[in-house]
Design a protein around this motif. Sequence first.
Motif, PDB file in Angstrom:
ATOM      1  N   SER A  53       0.047  12.055  -2.330  1.00  9.27           N
ATOM      2  CA  SER A  53      -0.319  10.648  -2.179  1.00  9.27           C
ATOM      3  C   SER A  53      -1.751  10.380  -2.628  1.00  9.27           C
ATOM      4  O   SER A  53      -2.228   9.257  -2.548  1.00  9.27           O
ATOM      5  CB  SER A  53      -0.161  10.225  -0.715  1.00  9.27           C
ATOM      6  N   SER A  94       5.081   1.333  -3.286  1.00 10.19           N
ATOM      7  CA  SER A  94       5.931   2.504  -3.209  1.00 10.19           C
ATOM      8  C   SER A  94       7.384   2.095  -3.051  1.00 10.19           C
ATOM      9  O   SER A  94       7.695   1.119  -2.345  1.00 10.19           O
ATOM     10  CB  SER A  94       5.516   3.382  -2.016  1.00 10.19           C
ATOM     11  N   ARG A 124       5.867   4.133   3.431  1.00  8.06           N
ATOM     12  CA  ARG A 124       4.581   4.683   2.996  1.00  8.06           C
ATOM     13  C   ARG A 124       3.449   3.686   3.217  1.00  8.06           C
ATOM     14  O   ARG A 124       2.279   4.059   3.246  1.00  8.06           O
ATOM     15  CB  ARG A 124       4.656   5.041   1.504  1.00  8.06           C
ATOM     16  N   ASN A 146       0.312   6.683   8.937  1.00  8.04           N
ATOM     17  CA  ASN A 146       0.013   6.936   7.523  1.00  8.04           C
ATOM     18  C   ASN A 146      -1.451   6.609   7.244  1.00  8.04           C
ATOM     19  O   ASN A 146      -1.822   5.440   7.103  1.00  8.04           O
ATOM     20  CB  ASN A 146       0.892   6.084   6.606  1.00  8.04           C
ATOM     21  N   GLN A 173      -1.546   2.510  -0.789  1.00 10.13           N
ATOM     22  CA  GLN A 173      -0.251   2.169  -1.377  1.00 10.13           C
ATOM     23  C   GLN A 173      -0.098   0.671  -1.606  1.00 10.13           C
ATOM     24  O   GLN A 173       0.881   0.225  -2.197  1.00 10.13           O
ATOM     25  CB  GLN A 173       0.884   2.648  -0.458  1.00 10.13           C
TER      26      GLN A 173
END
Length: 340
Positions: A110, A192, A197, A203, A209
């Motif tokens: 990521s 994403s 995500r 996260n 993202q």
Amino acid sequence: LHSFPTRRSSDLLLTLLGCGAKTGLPVPENTTCREIELERPIPQVLFAVDRSGSMDFSLTGIEPDDPRRGDTPSRWTLMSAALTGSLAERTGSLEFGALFYPEILAGDASACGGAEVVSIIPGEGTPAGLRDIFESTTPIGGTPTGGALRVAREFFAEPEEGTVPFVVLVTDGAPNCNPEPATPPPACICTSPDPTRCDPVGNADAALQCLDAGRALDELTMLSSAGVPTFVLGITRQADLVEVLDDMAVAGGRPRTTGPRRYYDAQTEAELNEALDAINDSITSCAFTLSAPSDPDRFQVLLAGTPIGRDTTHMSGWDFTNDSNTVPSLVECRDRKSVV
């Protein structure tokens, strides 16, 4: 005849004549014989290639570890073949370079990587060298398009004399990786294909993202204003992101003028090849603006010293291409045999 080489090639030469003695036509009294030499600046193209993790998906979005994938090639593999193939056909017609983003070769899938760099300097690129980079690196990480375009803009801050610069942005998704997004993650547009995500709960990188269209659009606008147009080729099946790519194509200054999308949309292998060929053909086309001749039939065009015939069907040869007969242009310059 006066003939001269283009910047890197000694065989793409063009001279236009209005001389009856040299065209074999009778010369009216008091006619002045005139030779016009034209040189086409060499295009320098920097390909900004998305190397994010989703480039390892198939064109239809199937991930590598999905049993349905089978032997279906990745977007990365198809892009390598299409790009190197298209450039191999245009050897001598342009100088190309490339930067790949994110600049990360291993680690957290990521991650957004560090500062992007120009891996291949325009003028030094070869299809084989480009293929080597594709084959020796693996898609991973996010899509820091804004950062990549900034590097492209800085690279072309002072274009080389005798060249005309272009950027071709090749991406399979919308930009993200803004460490300070203006929109908080709970309200962000998730780039994403996995919406979880972008959930900040659990996260730490959720903000990265989020869609980061602003920085990319700003960079594209600055590039275009500096005389460096950008073509946008997109591979995405996320319906909520195609509008972003359309906006980017318009900001880049070279949007498509036909079809439903403004960016070059590639959903199949054939469309990918067609899009790259269309972009490269647009970059390598040759056009010269002249004052309208009183008698176009008295013109003679020579390529590398060889007379080329006029062809009003525009299949080969040369012609004046608009209603006022002021623009002769070259088509298929890459084969160095046809002049239009």
